[in-house]
Design a protein around this motif. Structure first.
Motif, PDB file in Angstrom:
ATOM      1  N   ILE A 165       0.849  -1.192   0.000  1.00  0.00           N
ATOM      2  CA  ILE A 165       0.000   0.000   0.000  1.00  0.00           C
ATOM      3  C   ILE A 165       0.882   1.238   0.000  1.00  0.00           C
ATOM      4  O   ILE A 165       0.641   2.202  -0.748  1.00  0.00           O
ATOM      5  CB  ILE A 165      -0.951   0.029   1.219  1.00  0.00           C
ATOM      6  CG1 ILE A 165      -1.865  -1.196   1.232  1.00  0.00           C
ATOM      7  CG2 ILE A 165      -1.766   1.303   1.227  1.00  0.00           C
ATOM      8  CD1 ILE A 165      -2.733  -1.313   2.476  1.00  0.00           C
ATOM      9  N   LEU A 166       1.916   1.211   0.825  1.00  0.00           N
ATOM     10  CA  LEU A 166       2.820   2.364   0.865  1.00  0.00           C
ATOM     11  C   LEU A 166       3.481   2.581  -0.498  1.00  0.00           C
ATOM     12  O   LEU A 166       3.691   3.707  -0.935  1.00  0.00           O
ATOM     13  CB  LEU A 166       3.873   2.163   1.957  1.00  0.00           C
ATOM     14  CG  LEU A 166       4.902   3.297   2.141  1.00  0.00           C
ATOM     15  CD1 LEU A 166       4.217   4.634   2.377  1.00  0.00           C
ATOM     16  CD2 LEU A 166       5.847   2.978   3.289  1.00  0.00           C
ATOM     17  N   ARG A 167       3.764   1.501  -1.167  1.00  0.00           N
ATOM     18  CA  ARG A 167       4.372   1.665  -2.502  1.00  0.00           C
ATOM     19  C   ARG A 167       3.415   2.366  -3.453  1.00  0.00           C
ATOM     20  O   ARG A 167       3.831   3.160  -4.302  1.00  0.00           O
ATOM     21  CB  ARG A 167       4.783   0.311  -3.072  1.00  0.00           C
ATOM     22  CG  ARG A 167       6.088  -0.152  -2.523  1.00  0.00           C
ATOM     23  CD  ARG A 167       6.596  -1.385  -3.276  1.00  0.00           C
ATOM     24  NE  ARG A 167       7.026  -2.409  -2.342  1.00  0.00           N
ATOM     25  CZ  ARG A 167       8.095  -2.310  -1.566  1.00  0.00           C
ATOM     26  NH1 ARG A 167       8.857  -1.246  -1.618  1.00  0.00           N
ATOM     27  NH2 ARG A 167       8.402  -3.278  -0.723  1.00  0.00           N
ATOM     28  N   GLU A 168       2.146   2.091  -3.309  1.00  0.00           N
ATOM     29  CA  GLU A 168       1.187   2.802  -4.165  1.00  0.00           C
ATOM     30  C   GLU A 168       1.164   4.280  -3.789  1.00  0.00           C
ATOM     31  O   GLU A 168       1.100   5.153  -4.653  1.00  0.00           O
ATOM     32  CB  GLU A 168      -0.217   2.203  -4.048  1.00  0.00           C
ATOM     33  CG  GLU A 168      -1.172   2.871  -5.029  1.00  0.00           C
ATOM     34  CD  GLU A 168      -2.567   2.258  -5.032  1.00  0.00           C
ATOM     35  OE1 GLU A 168      -2.919   1.626  -6.046  1.00  0.00           O
ATOM     36  OE2 GLU A 168      -3.294   2.426  -4.026  1.00  0.00           O
ATOM     37  N   ILE A 169       1.231   4.544  -2.495  1.00  0.00           N
ATOM     38  CA  ILE A 169       1.304   5.932  -2.049  1.00  0.00           C
ATOM     39  C   ILE A 169       2.538   6.603  -2.660  1.00  0.00           C
ATOM     40  O   ILE A 169       2.485   7.723  -3.158  1.00  0.00           O
ATOM     41  CB  ILE A 169       1.368   6.012  -0.506  1.00  0.00           C
ATOM     42  CG1 ILE A 169       0.026   5.570   0.106  1.00  0.00           C
ATOM     43  CG2 ILE A 169       1.715   7.422  -0.042  1.00  0.00           C
ATOM     44  CD1 ILE A 169       0.066   5.414   1.618  1.00  0.00           C
ATOM     45  N   ASN A 170       3.641   5.891  -2.644  1.00  0.00           N
ATOM     46  CA  ASN A 170       4.864   6.440  -3.226  1.00  0.00           C
ATOM     47  C   ASN A 170       4.683   6.733  -4.709  1.00  0.00           C
ATOM     48  O   ASN A 170       5.302   7.641  -5.259  1.00  0.00           O
ATOM     49  CB  ASN A 170       6.048   5.468  -3.060  1.00  0.00           C
ATOM     50  CG  ASN A 170       6.468   5.249  -1.608  1.00  0.00           C
ATOM     51  OD1 ASN A 170       6.960   4.188  -1.251  1.00  0.00           O
ATOM     52  ND2 ASN A 170       6.287   6.265  -0.764  1.00  0.00           N
ATOM     53  N   ARG A 171       3.837   5.972  -5.352  1.00  0.00           N
ATOM     54  CA  ARG A 171       3.628   6.161  -6.794  1.00  0.00           C
ATOM     55  C   ARG A 171       2.698   7.326  -7.073  1.00  0.00           C
ATOM     56  O   ARG A 171       2.650   7.821  -8.184  1.00  0.00           O
ATOM     57  CB  ARG A 171       3.033   4.897  -7.420  1.00  0.00           C
ATOM     58  CG  ARG A 171       4.022   3.749  -7.552  1.00  0.00           C
ATOM     59  CD  ARG A 171       3.525   2.715  -8.542  1.00  0.00           C
ATOM     60  NE  ARG A 171       2.269   2.077  -8.151  1.00  0.00           N
ATOM     61  CZ  ARG A 171       2.177   1.025  -7.336  1.00  0.00           C
ATOM     62  NH1 ARG A 171       3.272   0.498  -6.823  1.00  0.00           N
ATOM     63  NH2 ARG A 171       0.996   0.503  -7.044  1.00  0.00           N
ATOM     64  N   GLY A 172       1.943   7.756  -6.047  1.00  0.00           N
ATOM     65  CA  GLY A 172       0.941   8.780  -6.339  1.00  0.00           C
ATOM     66  C   GLY A 172       1.035  10.051  -5.508  1.00  0.00           C
ATOM     67  O   GLY A 172       0.414  11.047  -5.839  1.00  0.00           O
ATOM     68  N   GLY A 173       1.823  10.055  -4.418  1.00  0.00           N
ATOM     69  CA  GLY A 173       1.800  11.197  -3.506  1.00  0.00           C
ATOM     70  C   GLY A 173       2.728  12.325  -3.874  1.00  0.00           C
ATOM     71  O   GLY A 173       3.394  12.887  -2.992  1.00  0.00           O
ATOM     72  N   TRP A 174       2.788  12.686  -5.128  1.00  0.00           N
ATOM     73  CA  TRP A 174       3.774  13.667  -5.585  1.00  0.00           C
ATOM     74  C   TRP A 174       3.556  15.042  -5.017  1.00  0.00           C
ATOM     75  O   TRP A 174       4.500  15.771  -4.740  1.00  0.00           O
ATOM     76  CB  TRP A 174       3.754  13.729  -7.129  1.00  0.00           C
ATOM     77  CG  TRP A 174       4.086  12.406  -7.706  1.00  0.00           C
ATOM     78  CD1 TRP A 174       3.215  11.481  -8.203  1.00  0.00           C
ATOM     79  CD2 TRP A 174       5.383  11.820  -7.810  1.00  0.00           C
ATOM     80  NE1 TRP A 174       3.894  10.358  -8.605  1.00  0.00           N
ATOM     81  CE2 TRP A 174       5.231  10.548  -8.377  1.00  0.00           C
ATOM     82  CE3 TRP A 174       6.671  12.261  -7.476  1.00  0.00           C
ATOM     83  CZ2 TRP A 174       6.302   9.691  -8.622  1.00  0.00           C
ATOM     84  CZ3 TRP A 174       7.739  11.418  -7.721  1.00  0.00           C
ATOM     85  CH2 TRP A 174       7.557  10.130  -8.290  1.00  0.00           C
TER      86      TRP A 174
END
Lengths: 986, 198, 336
Positions: free
Chosen positions: A610-619
Motif C-alpha cells: 500500500i505504501l508503494r502505491e502511495i509512493n507512486r501517487g503522492g507527488w
C-alpha cells in the motif's frame, strides 16, 4: 483500591464504612488467616496472593532463561511519535523498555506511552463482533457481521444514495489504513469521509495552507531547541504533548529562552513559562493584532523578509490599526504594556516560534486565528529557519498522516482536492477508469432553491463535516444538500463524545438506519443511544497489532512493527476494509495493485504494498521518497540521527544524509534519495538538502503585484528569484526538458495524451515518473515554485482576520461591534451561527449563564478516552470527571472542593453532574472541563449500555453534552473552546 | 560501589505521570498501591512545582529503624529493600517514613494492612534475582540486569534522575548553573542528610 | 524670577496631571512563573514543628498528597529512643526494685499465723472481671513489648523466619485480645469504683508506708488500701488511655491522619510502659510478695488473720453485716 466509584462519604471513612468493612468479612478461619497475610514457613499455605504479591498470576512476566524478542513500534496516543520498545516472549508482550535511540523521545514517554502494554492485554477491549438484537448485545461471527452490514449499506445506497453512508475514519489508522479508507470512500462514491482532524486542526490546515502552501508543522519538536523565544497560545503542551517539553525545556535552559504562555488557564505549561498572560477565551485575533500593533508602531517587523517573501502585509497593517492598546484591552482585558513586552520579545529576541493547538483552532474563527498567528510569524520573519516557525502540535498519533491521505471531506489523498485534475490523477495511480468513479457518485436533485448537480458535480463537492453529521441525519431533507439524509454511520475509530451538542448527536444516533462501530473499544457510539437493532460492533486491532507507517506532527514518517497478533477476534483495518469492499463488490479493482497475503480471517493487503502505491501517487506532498525499505532502515538506525538537526551524517550507510523519518516533502522516487524536509520553506539550505520556499499556490500575481518571491530563493538555486510551479512546459522554457530520461518523458507523454498543450501542463504533482521533480531539484529549484506567503487570503470569508465574538459570548456589548458572520450554508448544511448568537443576546443568556466554559486535555487520557479510561494504570490517576471553578465563583455558589455540582449548558436545558475542583487555575468567570469522559449522560450512569466486560473502568459526564452551536465557515470546525454555562451545587 | 539515589528536578517535572505508569507497568502494581506518585505544590498558581515521589532509599532509613521485625535491609548499592515474608503489616514504617513511601493493600482495620509494598528502586527483593518468585512479590529487578529504574528512564522531560548519587547531583548542578534557577533537590536533606549547593 | 517659578509650577502641575492621566488603569506586573517557583528550602523554612510539605495529587488517596514530612523521622526517633528506653526502664526498673525490696524486706508474712478461718473477699463476678482484664493485660503486654523490644532481644536468637511468625501471631493476639481487655476494664471499674474513692484512711495508710517497710506495722484499710487504689486508678486511667489509643490504632480510617496515628501510637507505648511498671509491682505483691494475698483472686476467700492484718476496717464491715444476718442461737461461739 476501589474500582467502582463510591460517594465521598464512604471514602472518608466514618462508622458506616467501618461497620460495612467489618460486617462484610466472613468470619471463618480461612478468611481470618487470609486477612492476616501470613506467609511464613509452613503457614505459607494459608497466604493469600492478594495480600503479599503485586502481580496478577496470569500476566506474563519475563522468563530470562528464554529468548526475548524486541520489536519497535510507535506510541498510539499523541502526535509526538515516541518510539515504543516492546519485549515479546511467546507472542506475549511482557515488558516495555526505553527506546533510547529515537531522536524524538530518547527512551521517554508520558503516562500514556509508559502504559501502552496494557492496551494489548486488553481486559476491556471489544473481543468479537457484536450486534444489537432486540436491544441486547449479541455475539456474532465476522462473516455474519460483514454480510449484514454490507447488505444494509447496499440497501441504503439503493434507496437513498451513496452519500447517505457517512464514512468516519480515524486519526489512529496507519498511513496505509487511512489511505485505504479514503480509497474505499472513493469506490463507494461519497465525499462524506472525515476523521478527527476536523475537530482538531482542520482550521489550522486551512489557515496555514491558505497562507503559504502546506498545512503542517513547519519545523519540529527537536528544532525548538534552537528557539530563543517561544509563544504558546492555546497550547497546553505539558499535558497534550509531554515529551515535546523535553526538547522545549532543555532549549529553554540552554538558550535562556523566553517562554511566553498566553492562555485562559494557568496551565501546567504556564507553570514553566517566563511570562504568563491570562486571556479571555475567543479573543486570539485581538491579542495577535494587539501585538502586531506594537510591532508596526515600533518598526520591529522584519521588513526585508516581508518585502521578499510576503504579499499583502500592508493591507494587514491597515487592519491592525484598528487594534490599538485601548481597544485590545477593551476586548481582551490585557494591557498594552503586556502586549508590548510580548511584541518586543517575539520580534527582536529571535529566532522565535509560535506554538498553538486546540485553544486556537476550536473556534468559529479558528481559521482566522491561525491566519493571524501566521501573519505574526511572517511579519517578524520567523518562518523557514532554525528555531522559528509555526510549530503546530497535532493531536492523535496519525492525525497528520490521516489528514495527508485525505480522510477529509474536501480532498483526495495528498491534498489533490476534489477537482477533475485530482480525480484523474488518482484514477491513473489506481489504474481505474475515471468514469467509473463518476458513475459511483449520486446525482443530486434541485432542492430548497438550490441547483441540482450531476455526478461529476457531486464528486467535486466537499462532503459534510463530522461535526454536523447528526444535523444531516435529523434536519429536513430539503435542508441537506445531497440526495437524502445521512442514514448510516460507519465509524472506524472515532469517539462519540468529542463533538459538541451531544444531545443532538444522540437524536442522530437514534435516527440512523445503520450504525457500525469498528474500534478496539465500543465507544460512546455504542453506549449513548437507545438503539435496539441495526447496530454493529467490529473489533479492530490497534496499531500495535499490525504493521504500518504513521506520520508524526513534524512530518516524520515512522514504521511500526507488529508487536503481537491481533488479540481475541480483532482484526486489522486492512483486512476489514478488504472484506467490506469485497461484500460491496469493488474489492477486485480496489485491491489489485497490492500484494495480498493470508491474514487472520481473510486475505489482506500488505502495508508495504500500500505504501508503494502511495509512493507512486503522492507527488504533491512529497510522499514519494518514503519507501518501506528506507523507513525501516531509519527505524533500525535511529541512533544515527542528530538530536537537533535530525540529520544523519553523510557517511552513514543506508541512511546517510537523511532527516529522521524522511519528513515530507521527500521529493522524487525513493531511488532519488531525497533526504526529506526537516524545516519547511527554508531557503537557507539547498533543496536537495531539504531546503524550500513558500508555495505559490494562488497564482503568479494579484492586484498588479507579483505573488512570486523577490530576491529570496533556496541556496544553490539556478533561478535566482521567484518562479511559479514546475511543469513540463516550464522545463521546456528553461531548456531543462532534455534532462528527463526517456522513460520519464514517456510517462509525461502518456499523461498528456500526447497533446503538446496537455503535456506542457503536466506539473510536478501530476508527473507520475517524478522526472520533473528530479530535474528541478538537480538545478537547485523547488518543484512547487518559489512564491510569497499571503498575508491576505482573499478566498476566505475574512481575508484578513478580524475579531469576532464567540456565538455564546459573555460580552453582549462586544457582540454588537464584532458579531459572528451572517447565517449561511457550508458543506451541504446550514450554518445559523448568527441567528444563534443573536438569540443568545436577546434572551440575555450571558446573565443566566455567566461563566465562560472552556474544555481541554488531561495528560492521562487521550481523545474520547474510551481506550485510556479502560487502562487501569491510567484510570486510577483520574477517577472522576470534574469542572475547574475559581474560588470566587465557588464561594458565591457554596461549592466546595471535591463536592458535586451541576454544570448547565446554554442549549436545550443540557446539564452534567461532575465534581468541582476549586482552583485558581481558572480566572473568576471561567470554568474548564476535560473532554475525555463519557459513560454518564445528564446525570444518568450508562455503564449498562456497554457490552459486558467492555465498559471502561472510569466513566463520567462528557463536556460536549453541554457545549453548543458554532462552526467555522471554512472547515466546519466546532466551537469547543468557548461557550457559556452556569454552575450550581448538586 | 555506587550509592543509588533519586532526584526529581521539579523545574522540569510537568506532572505527566510517566514515572507512575512506568512503575505500574514494569511491576504490575495493583490498583490502590501507589509506589510512585506526583505531588503538585501550589497547584494552579504561579510558583506551581511538581515533584515525583517514591521511596527515597534514605541513608539510615527510619522505616528500617522502627520495623518491629527488622524486615528491611540495605543492598550494596544503598537500595533499601524489605522482605514481604517477614513483614507483619504493622504499619510502623509508614509512620516513620517522611515521604509516605510504604503502601498497603488493605485499609488496616484490626491491623489487617497486609504486606507492605514500596518502591524497590527496581531492585527486587530477597528472592533470587530475576526469578518468577521475585517478580511475583516485588516486581522486576532491573538493577540485576544492569539497568536503572524505569520511572527515571521513561521520565518525559528527564526530570526524574536515578543512579549514583554523585553523578545525578552533578547533572542537577550543571542544569541549575546553565539555566540560572533550581527549586532544590527535593527530599535530599531529609533522606540523605545533604543538600546540593550550587 | 516669579514668572519662571510660575512657569515651572505650571509645568510641574501639567506633568503631574499627565502622569496621573497617562498612568494606565491596570499596571500589570509581569507574571514569571519560572522565577516564582517554590523551592524546597523556602517551604521547609516555613514549616512549623510537625507540619508537612504537601500539595495536590490526582489520586483519591488523601495521604498521598503529603510530599515530605521531616517530622516523621522524629517520631521514629522517639519510638526507637524514648519509648524503647522507657519500656526497658520500666521493666528492669520494676523487676530491679522488687528484687531489691525482696532482698531487704523479704516476703511479707502474716504476723499471726493463718487462722484457718476464711472470709469471702472477692465474688465470682469480681474475680472474672479481674482475670479477664489481667489475663488480657499479660497477653497484651507481652505481645506489645515484643513489638518494641522483640527485635533487639528475641530476634537475634530466634531467627528471622520464626520471629516473624511469632510476631505476626503476637500482633493478631494483641489486636483481638484488646477488646477483651477493654471489657474486663469496664467490668472491673463498675464493680469496684465505689470502693476506690480516696479518703482519710488512705492518707493515714500512706503515712505509715502501708506497712510494707516494717514488720508488724498494719495500718487500717477498707476493702482496698491506698496502694490498691493507686493500682485501681492507674489501671483505669491507663487502661482507658490504652483502650482509646488502641481502638484508634485498630481503625486508622476513623483515627484521622498520619499525625494522629503517630500520636496515638506514642501515647499507647508510653502508657503501656508506665502501666507495665505498676502492674509488675502489683503482680509481685499479689503473688510471691505477700503471703496469703493470692488467695483473694485465686480462690475468692482469704484467711481471716491475713484480712485483719491488711484490711481490718473491711473485716469489721463484713463481720458487722454478717452478724446482722446470724441468729443468736445458731452456731457455736468460740470461747474468748
Amino acid at each position: 483500591m476501589l474500582v467502582k466509584r463510591r460517594s465521598t462519604d464512604a471514602s472518608r471513612g466514618g462508622l458506616a464504612s467501618f461497620a460495612r468493612d467489618v460486617s462484610a468479612k466472613p468470619v471463618d478461619r480461612r478468611s481470618f488467616l487470609r486477612t492476616a497475610g501470613l506467609s511464613v514457613g509452613g503457614l505459607a499455605a494459608f497466604s493469600a496472593i492478594g495480600a503479599g504479591t503485586v502481580r496478577r498470576a496470569e500476566a506474563g512476566n519475563t522468563d530470562f532463561s528464554q529468548p526475548i524478542e524486541v520489536r519497535t513500534n510507535i506510541c498510539t496516543h499523541c502526535s509526538v511519535g515516541c518510539t515504543v520498545k516492546a519485549e515479546v516472549q511467546n507472542g506475549v508482550w511482557v515488558g516495555q523498555e526505553p527506546a533510547w535511540d529515537s531522536p524524538i523521545n530518547r527512551g521517554t514517554h508520558c503516562a500514556k506511552g509508559a502504559s501502552v502494554r496494557e492496551v494489548v492485554h486488553g481486559d476491556r477491549r471489544l473481543k468479537y463482533p457484536m450486534k444489537k438484537e432486540g436491544g441486547q448485545w449479541v455475539r456474532i461471527s465476522w462473516d455474519q457481521a460483514i454480510d449484514e452490514i454490507g447488505d444494509k449499506m447496499l440497501d441504503i445506497r439503493e434507496k437513498s444514495g451513496a452519500d447517505s453512508a457517512y464514512l468516519l475514519g480515524s486519526a489512529k489508522m496507519s498511513n496505509e489504513g487511512a489511505y485505504l479508507f479514503r480509497k474505499f470512500a472513493a469506490f463507494w462514491g461519497t465525499n462524506n469521509v472525515d476523521h478527527q482532524a476536523r475537530i482538531c486542526h482542520s482550521t489550522t490546515v486551512a489557515g496555514v495552507a491558505n497562507t503559504w502552501g502546506y498545512g503542517a508543522m513547519t519545523n519540529s519538536y527537536n528544532d525548538i531547541r534552537n528557539s530563543k523565544t517561544i509563544i504558546f497560545m492555546g497550547s497546553n503542551a505539558a499535558e497534550a504533548h509531554p515529551v515535546s517539553l523535553q526538547h522545549i525545556l532543555t532549549g529553554k535552559e540552554v538558550n535562556r529562552a523566553n517562554v511566553i504562555v498566553i492562555d485562559p488557564r494557568f496551565t501546567r505549561t504556564a507553570a514553566h513559562a517566563t511570562d504568563f498572560i491570562r486571556m479571555r477565551p475567543g479573543t486570539d485575533i485581538a491579542i495577535i493584532w494587539g501585538i502586531m500593533w506594537h510591532i508596526f508602531e515600533n518598526n520591529w517587523q522584519n521588513q526585508d523578509y516581508i518585502d521578499s517573501r510576503v504579499w499583502g502585509m500592508d493591507q494587514v497593517r491597515e487592519e491592525v490599526k484598528n487594534y490599538g492598546p485601548e481597544e485590545v484591552e477593551r476586548i481582551t482585558g490585557i494591557s498594552g504594556d503586556e502586549l508590548r513586552r510580548v511584541a518586543e520579545t517575539f520580534a527582536t529576541k529571535g529566532p522565535s516560534t509560535f506554538i498553538w493547538c486546540m485553544g486556537g483552532t476550536q473556534h468559529t474563527v479558528g481559521t482566522a486565528n491561525v491566519r493571524a498567528y501566521c501573519n505574526l510569524l511572517l511579519a517578524t520573519g520567523n518562518v523557514g529557519s532554525n528555531g522559528s516557525g509555526a510549530n503546530i502540535f497535532r493531536g492523535h498519533c496519525n492525525v497528520q498522516g490521516a489528514t495527508d491521505f485525505g480522510l477529509d471531506i474536501g480532498s483526495l489523498p495528498c491534498y489533490y482536492g476534489l477537482s477533475e485534475g485530482g480525480w484523474k490523477h488518482w484514477s491513473r495511480v489506481w489504474d481505474v477508469d475515471y468514469d467509473y468513479f463518476v458513475s459511483r457518485f449520486d446525482e443530486v436533485p434541485a432542492k430548497g432553491g438550490r441547483d441540482a448537480r450531476d455526478s461529476k458535480g457531486n464528486m467535486e463537492m466537499a462532503g459534510i463535516p463530522s461535526t454536523r453529521w447528526f444535523d444531516a441525519t435529523t434536519l429536513d431533507v430539503e435542508e441537506v444538500d445531497q440526495r437524502d439524509n445521512i442514514k448510516a454511520m460507519i465509524v472506524f475509530g472515532h469517539g462519540g463524545n468529542t463533538v459538541p451538542r451531544m444531545g443532538d448527536s444522540l437524536k442522530g444516533m437514534n435516527a440512523l438506519d445503520l450504525l457500525v462501530v469498528a474500534d478496539p473499544h465500543p465507544t460512546t457510539f455504542a453506549a449513548l443511544h437507545d438503539r435496539t437493532e441495526n447496530t454493529y460492533l467490529l473489533p479492530i486491532s490497534t496499531q500495535f497489532e499490525c504493521e504500518g507507517s504513521r506520520t508524526a506532527s513534524n512530518r516524520s514518517v515512522q514504521w511500526g512493527q507488529k508487536i503481537v497478533d491481533p488479540i481475541f477476534e480483532s482484526d486489522n483495518d486492512y483486512a476489514v476494509i478488504y472484506r467490506l469492499s469485497e461484500k460491496l463488490g469493488f474489492a477486485e479493482q480496489m485491491f489489485k495493485p497490492y500484494e495480498m497475503v493470508e491474514g487472520k480471517f481473510s486475505v489482506e493487503p500488505t502495508p508495504e504494498s500500500i505504501l508503494r502505491e502511495i509512493n507512486r501517487g503522492g507527488w504533491s506532498t512529497g510522499y514519494t521518497g518514503q519507501s518501506p525499505e528506507r523507513l525501516k532502515a531509519h527505524m533500525a538506525n535511529q541512533d544515527k540521527f542528530d538530536l537537533v538537526t535530525l540529520r544523519a551524517a553523510a557517511d552513514v550507510e543506508g541512511v546517510g544524509g537523511d532527516y529522521y523519518g524522511l519528513p515530507w516533502p521527500c521529493w522524487g522516487t525513493p531511488e532519488f534519495k531525497h533526504p526529506g524536509t526537516h524545516i519547511l520553506y527554508n531557503p537557507n539550505i539547498a533543496v536537495k538538502d531539504g531546503g524550500g520556499a513558500f508555495r505559490p499556490r494562488f497564482g503568479v500575481d494579484r492586484e498588479g503585484e507579483t505573488l512570486l518571491a523577490e530576491g529570496s530563493y533556496p541556496v544553490g538555486s539556478e533561478i535566482q528569484d521567484g518562479y511559479p510551479q514546475f511543469t513540463y512546459g516550464v522545463l521546456q522554457t528553461l531548456g531543462w526538458d532534455g534532462d528527463l530520461t526517456a522513460d520519464e518523458l514517456a510517462v509525461i507523454q502518456r499523461i498528456g495524451g500526447n497533446d503538446p498543450e496537455a503535456m506542457a501542463a503536466v506539473s510536478w504533482s501530476l508527473d507520475l515518473s517524478g522526472g520533473i521533480q528530479r530535474v528541478a531539484i538537480e538545478h537547485g529549484c523547488i518543484p512547487f515554485g518559489n512564491g510569497k506567503a499571503r498575508a491576505v487570503a482573499w478566498n476566505l470569508p475574512d481575508p484578513i482576520p478580524v475579531h469576532r465574538e464567540p456565538i455564546y459570548s459573555p460580552r453582549p456589548d462586544l457582540v454588537a461591534d464584532y458579531p459572528t458572520p451572517v447565517d449561511g450554508r457550508q458543506f451541504r448544511v446550514p450554518n445559523v451561527g448568527h441567528s444563534v448568537q443573536a438569540s443568545a443576546i436577546e434572551r440575555k443568556l450571558s446573565e443566566s449563564f455567566p461563566i465562560v466554559l472552556t474544555s481541554g486535555r488531561l495528560v492521562e487520557y487521550e481523545g474520547g478516552g474510551e481506550e485510556t479510561r479502560s487502562n487501569p494504570w491510567l484510570a486510577e490517576l483520574q477517577q472522576d470527571m470534574f469542572v475547574e471553578i475559581n474560588p470566587a465563583d465557588a464561594d458565591a455558589r457554596g461549592v466546595t472542593d471535591g463536592g458535586w455540582v451541576w454544570v448547565y449548558g446554554p442549549e436545550n436545558e443540557s446539564k452534567v453532574r461532575v465534581k468541582a475542583m476549586v482552583t485558581e487555575r481558572v480566572a473568576a468567570g471561567v470554568a474548564f472541563m476535560p473532554f475525555h469522559f463519557a459513560g454518564w449522560f445528564q446525570g444518568v450512569d450508562q455503564r449498562g449500555n456497554y457490552p459486558e466486560g467492555t465498559d471502561p473502568i472510569v466513566l463520567g459526564e462528557s463536556v460536549n453534552a453541554v457545549t453548543s452551536y458554532g462552526y467555522d465557515p471554512v472547515t466546519g470546525m466546532h466551537e469547543g473552546k468557548v461557550t457559556l454555562c452556569q454552575i450550581a451545587t448538586a | 560501589m555506587a550509592r543509588m539515589k533519586f532526584l526529581c528536578d521539579a523545574d522540569r517535572c510537568i506532572e505527566c505521570n510517566a514515572c507512575v505508569t512506568a512503575c505500574k507497568n514494569e511491576h504490575e502494581v495493583p490498583w490502590g498501591i501507589n509506589r510512585r506518585r506526583v505531588v503538585t505544590i501550589n497547584d494552579g498558581l504561579p510558583g506551581e512545582r511538581s515533584v515525583s515521589m517514591a521511596c527515597m532509599h534514605c541513608t539510615d532509613a527510619p522505616c528500617a529503624a522502627v520495623c518491629p521485625v527488622d524486615c528491611f535491609y540495605t543492598t550494596e548499592d544503598a537500595v533499601v529493600l524489605h522482605s514481604k515474608d517477614t513483614c507483619i503489616g504493622c504499619g510502623y514504617c509508614f509512620y516513620a517514613c517522611p515521604f509516605g513511601a510504604p503502601q498497603y493493600p488493605k485499609v488496616g482495620n484490626f491491623g489487617t494492612r497486609g504486606k507492605m509494598d514500596k518502591c524497590t528502586y527496581c531492585a527486587g527483593g530477597p528472592e533470587a534475582d530475576m526469578t518468577e518468585a521475585e517478580y511475583v512479590k516485588y516486581g522486576s529487578n532491573r538493577l540485576a540486569e544492569g539497568k536503572l529504574p524505569l520511572c527515571a528512564e521513561m521520565c518525559s522531560t528527564k526530570a526524574l534522575l536515578a543512579g549514583d548519587g554523585d553523578i545525578i547531583a552533578e547533572i542537577y548542578k550543571e542544569r541549575v548553573v546553565t539555566r540560572g534557577y533550581g527549586s532544590g533537590a527535593w527530599g535530599w536533606r531529609t533522606a540523605y542528610g545533604d543538600a546540593i549547593t550550587v | 524670577m516669579k514668572n519662571l517659578a510660575q512657569r515651572l509650577l505650571a509645568v510641574l502641575g501639567l506633568v503631574m496631571a499627565l502622569a496621573f492621566v497617562a498612568a494606565p488603569a491596570v499596571q500589570a506586573q509581569q507574571v514569571n512563573p519560572t522565577a516564582q517557583a517554590v523551592s524546597e528550602e523556602q517551604l521547609f523554612q516555613a514549616l512549623q514543628d510537625d507540619e508537612m510539605v504537601s500539595g495536590r495529587v490526582s489520586i483519591p488517596d488523601d495521604r498521598a498528597s503529603g510530599l515530605i514530612k521531616p517530622g516523621n523521622k522524629s517520631w521514629a526517633g522517639t519510638h526507637n529512643g524514648t519509648v524503647r528506653f522507657l519500656t526497658i526502664a520500666s521493666i528492669i526498673g520494676a523487676v530491679g526494685m522488687l528484687a531489691l525490696f525482696y532482698m531487704v524486706r523479704g516476703r511479707i508474712r502474716i504476723d499471726g499465723k493463718m487462722s484457718g478461718i476464711r472470709i469471702l473477699r472477692f465474688t465470682a463476678v469480681e474475680r472474672f472481671a479481674h482475670w479477664l482484664m489481667a489475663g488480657s493485660f499479660v497477653v497484651l503486654a507481652l505481645t506489645g513489648i515484643n513489638l518494641v523490644l522483640g527485635r533487639i532481644l528475641i530476634l537475634p536468637w530466634l531467627g528471622e523466619g520464626a520471629f516473624s511468625t511469632m510476631t505476626v501471631w503476637g500482633k493478631l493476639a494483641h489486636n483481638y485480645v484488646g477488646p477483651a481487655f477493654m471489657l474486663g476494664l469496664v467490668l472491673s471499674f463498675l464493680v469496684w469504683v465505689s470502693h476506690n474513692i480516696p479518703d482519710k484512711v488512705d492518707a493515714q495508710w500512706i503515712a505509715q508506708g502501708g506497712g510494707l517497710l516494717k514488720k508488724g506495722v498494719h495500718p487500717p484499710a477498707k476493702k482496698f488500701n491506698a496502694g490498691q487504689k493507686i493500682i485501681f486508678w492507674s489501671t483505669t486511667i491507663g487502661g482507658v488511655a490504652l483502650s482509646v489509643t488502641g481502638f484508634m490504632l485498630l481503625f486508622p480510617a476513623i483515627a484521622g491522619a498520619q499525625a494522629d496515628w503517630q500520636f496515638y501510637q506514642l501515647v499507647h507505648g508510653l502508657v503501656a510502659a508506665g502501666l507495665s511498671f505498676i502492674i509488675i509491682a502489683h503482680i509481685y505483691i499479689g503473688s510471691i510478695g505477700m503471703e496469703g494475698a493470692f488467695d483473694a483472686m485465686g480462690k475468692g476467700d482469704v484467711d481471716l488473720n491475713w484480712a485483719k492484718e491488711h484490711h481490718s476496717m473491711w473485716v469489721d464491715e463484713v463481720q458487722a453485716n454478717q452478724a446482722e444476718k446470724i441468729t443468736p442461737a445458731k452456731g457455736a461461739q468460740p470461747a474468748e
